[in-house]
Each structure stands twice: as C-alpha cells, then as structure tokens.
Design a protein around this motif. Sequence first.
Motif, PDB file in Angstrom:
ATOM      1  N   ARG A 102       3.421  -2.172 -14.023  1.00  0.00           N
ATOM      2  CA  ARG A 102       2.767  -3.303 -13.448  1.00  0.00           C
ATOM      3  C   ARG A 102       3.406  -3.599 -12.262  1.00  0.00           C
ATOM      4  NH1 ARG A 102       2.384  -7.734 -17.510  1.00  0.00           N
ATOM      5  NH2 ARG A 102       0.715  -6.277 -18.206  1.00  0.00           N
ATOM      6  N   LEU A 142      -5.819   3.469 -11.785  1.00  0.00           N
ATOM      7  CA  LEU A 142      -5.346   2.222 -11.501  1.00  0.00           C
ATOM      8  C   LEU A 142      -6.270   1.668 -12.589  1.00  0.00           C
ATOM      9  CD1 LEU A 142      -4.892  -0.230  -9.767  1.00  0.00           C
ATOM     10  CD2 LEU A 142      -6.945   0.152  -8.473  1.00  0.00           C
ATOM     11  N   THR A 179      -5.956  -1.760 -13.686  1.00  0.00           N
ATOM     12  CA  THR A 179      -6.340  -3.109 -13.278  1.00  0.00           C
ATOM     13  C   THR A 179      -5.970  -3.415 -12.000  1.00  0.00           C
ATOM     14  OG1 THR A 179      -6.112  -3.774 -15.578  1.00  0.00           O
ATOM     15  CG2 THR A 179      -6.207  -5.280 -14.294  1.00  0.00           C
ATOM     16  N   MET A 180      -6.713  -4.193 -11.376  1.00  0.00           N
ATOM     17  CA  MET A 180      -6.061  -4.908 -10.240  1.00  0.00           C
ATOM     18  C   MET A 180      -6.761  -6.324 -10.271  1.00  0.00           C
ATOM     19  SD  MET A 180      -6.359  -5.402  -6.513  1.00  0.00           S
ATOM     20  CE  MET A 180      -7.771  -6.451  -6.830  1.00  0.00           C
ATOM     21  N   GLU A 226     -11.319  -5.270  -6.094  1.00  0.00           N
ATOM     22  CA  GLU A 226     -10.859  -6.187  -4.776  1.00  0.00           C
ATOM     23  C   GLU A 226     -12.009  -7.052  -4.334  1.00  0.00           C
ATOM     24  OE1 GLU A 226      -8.078  -2.936  -2.552  1.00  0.00           O
ATOM     25  OE2 GLU A 226      -9.955  -3.311  -1.543  1.00  0.00           O
ATOM     26  N   ALA A 271     -11.039   0.515  -7.046  1.00  0.00           N
ATOM     27  CA  ALA A 271     -10.538  -0.791  -6.636  1.00  0.00           C
ATOM     28  C   ALA A 271     -11.548  -1.453  -5.833  1.00  0.00           C
ATOM     29  CB  ALA A 271      -9.515  -0.532  -5.726  1.00  0.00           C
ATOM     30  N   LYS A 301       1.005  -1.187   0.094  1.00  0.00           N
ATOM     31  CA  LYS A 301      -0.020   0.030   0.038  1.00  0.00           C
ATOM     32  C   LYS A 301       0.888   1.058   0.125  1.00  0.00           C
ATOM     33  CE  LYS A 301      -4.085   2.305   1.893  1.00  0.00           C
ATOM     34  NZ  LYS A 301      -5.260   2.029   2.823  1.00  0.00           N
ATOM     35  N   LEU A 315       2.191   1.702  -3.554  1.00  0.00           N
ATOM     36  CA  LEU A 315       0.844   2.278  -4.474  1.00  0.00           C
ATOM     37  C   LEU A 315       0.559   3.739  -4.206  1.00  0.00           C
ATOM     38  CD1 LEU A 315      -1.141  -0.992  -4.613  1.00  0.00           C
ATOM     39  CD2 LEU A 315       0.369  -0.147  -6.300  1.00  0.00           C
ATOM     40  N   TYR A 320      -1.270  -5.189  -9.919  1.00  0.00           N
ATOM     41  CA  TYR A 320      -1.859  -4.058 -10.174  1.00  0.00           C
ATOM     42  C   TYR A 320      -1.219  -3.110 -11.553  1.00  0.00           C
ATOM     43  CZ  TYR A 320      -2.800  -4.580  -5.075  1.00  0.00           C
ATOM     44  OH  TYR A 320      -3.048  -4.935  -4.003  1.00  0.00           O
ATOM     45  N   GLN A 321      -2.141  -2.683 -12.356  1.00  0.00           N
ATOM     46  CA  GLN A 321      -1.449  -1.747 -13.569  1.00  0.00           C
ATOM     47  C   GLN A 321      -1.739  -0.428 -13.281  1.00  0.00           C
ATOM     48  OE1 GLN A 321      -1.369  -5.275 -16.788  1.00  0.00           O
ATOM     49  NE2 GLN A 321      -2.681  -3.806 -17.221  1.00  0.00           N
ATOM     50  N   LEU A 322      -0.818   0.469 -13.207  1.00  0.00           N
ATOM     51  CA  LEU A 322      -0.986   1.920 -13.044  1.00  0.00           C
ATOM     52  C   LEU A 322      -0.785   2.819 -14.205  1.00  0.00           C
ATOM     53  CD1 LEU A 322       0.644   2.127  -9.438  1.00  0.00           C
ATOM     54  CD2 LEU A 322      -1.902   1.652 -10.168  1.00  0.00           C
TER      55      LEU A 322
END
Length: 170
Positions: free
Chosen positions: A92, A60, A62-63, A118, A114, A43, A46, A80-82
């Motif tokens: 990633r 964000l 993708t997660m 999640e 998210a 966290k 990120l 996670y893709q940012l």
Amino acid sequence: MEAIEQVLNPVETQLKAHFGEAIIEVHQSYDFAVFTVSKSKIKEILQFLKDAPGMEFGFLTTMCGLHFPDLQGSELCLMYQLHNMPRNERIRIKTYMSIDDAVTPSITDLWPTANWMEREAYDFYGFVFAGHPNLKRILNMDEMNYFPMRKEYPLEDGTRNDKVDLFFGR
C-alpha cells in the motif's frame, strides 16, 4: 507476520535507496506493507514499483481517496494498493496533501484501469489528476459543487429532538 517482512524489507530498501527523503514513513498494517511517500514523487515511485527489476508490482488493485479533516495541511490522502502477481505480494502506498492543493499526476499511462479510479476520487473528494484523459464526474451530477465523501457535513441532523443520546451510548 514473517511473510510481510519478506515484502517490507526488500521494497523498503529499494525505495529508500532510489528515493531517499521522499519515503516519509514505512510500517506494517495487518497484512500490508504501507509506505507513506512525498506527493512530489508519487508517480516516479509508482512507476519504479511497477517497472524496476525485482519490484514488478504490475497490478493496481485499488486507488482511492481519503479525507482526514483534523490533519492540518494534509487533509486529503490518495491510497494505492499494488500487487506483485508472480510472488503474490501486496503493498500500500499513501500520499497526503493539503485540501487546497489536491493536484497530483494521473497514472492512467501506467495503469489504464486508473482512469475510472481517478474519476471516482475526483468526483467524491475533489482530487485533480493532471494529465487525465477525461477527468469529469463519474457517478454524481455535473452540477454538484461539492464533494460528498469529504467529512465536512455532520453525521446527524442537529435539529432533530426525537433522539435520546442515552439509547445510543453517548
């Protein structure tokens, strides 16, 4: 290739300077700079990537969860893709954990989107996101006592005898 290195090198330098040993591996996969990081710092990392001057990975994209049953002690992975929209750079972030300790902090306070990502990872893989505002199944029935995307089930019915392996390249 050169564009990836322009993303990879500055981000790698900043992450290693701020998080040191928590940055486990750095590599390039196709058009993504990929950083494998410690679960205990996920966290913080990120949030740094989102808010730190010069990073600004504010989107964000993708997660999702992944299951690698052969990796003893690291069977589950969150990916996670940012995206840094102003510079059009993507990265990633991956973190691995034991299937017996699939608890990680929620990032819904960083990215409200998210929330459903999640919930999906919980529903399909069994990840528990500490601090999530409404962690419950999103697509499957509440009565399900298993996680259908884990690779714990055979791909084919072993009792079938109507298939000839010769025809399937085996």
